[in-house]
Design a protein around this motif. Structure first.
Motif, mmCIF file in Angstrom:
data_model
loop_
_atom_site.group_PDB
_atom_site.id
_atom_site.type_symbol
_atom_site.label_atom_id
_atom_site.label_comp_id
_atom_site.label_asym_id
_atom_site.label_seq_id
_atom_site.Cartn_x
_atom_site.Cartn_y
_atom_site.Cartn_z
ATOM 1 N N THR A 198 0.828 -1.205 0.000
ATOM 2 C CA THR A 198 0.000 0.000 0.000
ATOM 3 C C THR A 198 0.861 1.253 0.000
ATOM 4 N N LEU A 199 1.901 1.257 0.801
ATOM 5 C CA LEU A 199 2.795 2.407 0.857
ATOM 6 C C LEU A 199 3.497 2.616 -0.473
ATOM 7 N N LEU A 221 1.138 4.341 -2.821
ATOM 8 C CA LEU A 221 1.001 5.768 -2.479
ATOM 9 C C LEU A 221 2.205 6.566 -2.974
ATOM 10 N N SER A 259 -8.964 13.941 2.590
ATOM 11 C CA SER A 259 -8.950 12.501 2.872
ATOM 12 C C SER A 259 -9.480 12.167 4.259
ATOM 13 N N SER A 308 -10.721 2.153 0.056
ATOM 14 C CA SER A 308 -9.628 2.492 0.979
ATOM 15 C C SER A 308 -9.230 1.289 1.818
ATOM 16 N N GLY A 352 -5.886 -0.690 1.217
ATOM 17 C CA GLY A 352 -5.027 -0.601 2.394
ATOM 18 C C GLY A 352 -4.528 -1.929 2.919
ATOM 19 N N TRP A 376 -3.619 1.266 10.076
ATOM 20 C CA TRP A 376 -2.783 2.268 9.410
ATOM 21 C C TRP A 376 -2.678 1.997 7.916
ATOM 22 N N GLY A 377 -2.849 0.751 7.515
ATOM 23 C CA GLY A 377 -2.942 0.458 6.088
ATOM 24 C C GLY A 377 -4.179 1.092 5.482
ATOM 25 N N ILE A 384 -3.530 4.760 4.918
ATOM 26 C CA ILE A 384 -2.785 4.962 3.668
ATOM 27 C C ILE A 384 -3.702 4.763 2.469
ATOM 28 N N LEU A 393 -5.574 7.848 1.957
ATOM 29 C CA LEU A 393 -4.733 8.873 1.337
ATOM 30 C C LEU A 393 -4.556 8.602 -0.153
ATOM 31 N N ILE A 394 -4.494 7.336 -0.541
ATOM 32 C CA ILE A 394 -4.395 6.998 -1.968
ATOM 33 C C ILE A 394 -5.625 7.499 -2.711
#
Length: 323
Positions: A24-25, A28, A56, A259, A263, A275-276, A279, A282-283
């Motif tokens: 996921t990171l 992003l 977001s 999401s 994520g 937290w995934g 992210i 945010l994507i």
């Protein structure tokens, strides 16, 4: 020959680990760099980065709630309707002269009640959450239109606007609320017995039941959290817009699901990290913001969202199969 087979197995194992931890990171970072290059640098300005986080925040809130439903191998299609209804009720109370704290608490409590209603129906009927929340989505949306008479509600006290949609220490309050809620939910899933039980139920419901885990109780809890998150998103939304729109939240269940899946949460339950999901939210924000900067028509965003969901679920299925 054996060496080749082992090497091939090691590659699959490495890809599975990489995707579960950093996939996921990586998506992003790639999107940020790619859009930043083709937008001639405007995308990467500090002002726009703050705007992405602000835009977001709503998606992150409802996606965290959706995360708990999907963690149980279920789904909650009513999050957008819950967001609209809770925001409207809080708006009605604010314009009626109720204290700000009371109006906010009422909206959050309503979100809990609506989430509990979803969970209770899932437990009592035995139907899949897809069917239940598809039905309650229509019920909640209809209630929103009836209560509002299909009209917007506005004219909130300045203190409400400043408190919920203002800026604290240079950071927009909605961003602080979203990240604080994410931190709380992350702690809950990692440090509490109930949080760990949700993973067990999502991994294998029957095995969890045989090991003494109250499946129905935890299912109810997951939908309560989802309703609370949607209620929180509803309050933040009316503060940002300065009005409660009866049609607010339409299509937001797609953003929440996208999401969550993007994520790294498994659509088949039992796997995922809060937290995934952040992210993943945010994507979604990066994509929407980037397409707007590039003057791409907004309806193309739906195509991108749908494609990302399909790709993410396929990768989840592929990695799980190779495991």
């Amino acid at each position: 020959m054996n060496y080749k087979l082992q090497g091939k197995g090691m590659k699959i194992y490495s890809f599975r680990n990489f995707w579960s931890k950093f996939g996921t990171l990586a998506i992003l970072i790639f999107l940020v760099l790619f859009i930043g290059i083709i937008s001639n640098g405007y995308f990467l300005t500090p002002e726009n980065i703050v705007q992405i986080f602000l835009q977001s925040s709503i998606t992150i809130l409802i996606a965290i709630g959706e995360f708990f439903a999907i963690l149980l191998a279920g789904i909650d299609l009513s999050v957008g309707a819950v967001m609209a209804l809770t925001g409207l009720v809080s708006a009605k109370l604010l314009t009626a002269g109720m204290p700000v704290i009371v109006a906010i608490a009422a909206g959050l409590f309503l979100g809990i009640v609506l989430g509990a209603f979803n969970g209770a129906l899932v437990n009592s009927t035995g139907l899949h959450p897809f069917i239940i929340t598809l039905g309650t989505q229509a019920i909640f949306r209809g209630a929103t239109l009836i209560i509002s008479n299909a009209r917007s509600v506005f004219g909130f006290p300045p203190v409400f606007m400043q408190t919920v949609s203002g800026v604290l220490l240079g950071i927009p309050v909605p961003v602080i609320i979203a990240l604080a809620f994410a931190a709380l939910c992350s702690w809950f899933t990692k440090r509490t017995k109930a949080g760990r039980n949700l993973y067990a139920i999502g991994g294998n419901k029957n095995a969890a039941w045989y090991n003494g885990i109250a499946v129905k109780k935890h299912t109810l809890l997951a939908f309560i959290i989802s309703g609370f998150a949607a209620g929180l998103a509803g309050i933040v939304t009316i503060a940002r817009l300065g009005a409660a729109e009866p049609q607010a939240g339409i299509g937001f269940e797609t953003y929440a699901i996208a999401s969550t899946i993007i994520g790294g949460t498994s659509f088949f339950g039992g796997i995922g990290r809060v937290w995934g999901v952040v992210i993943g939210g945010l994507i979604i924000g990066v994509i929407n913001n980037g397409l707007n900067i590039l003057n791409v028509p907004t309806f193309y965003q739906q195509i991108v969202m749908g494609s990302l969901i399909i790709i993410s679920v396929y990768l989840d299925h592929f990695v799980s199969k190779k495991k």
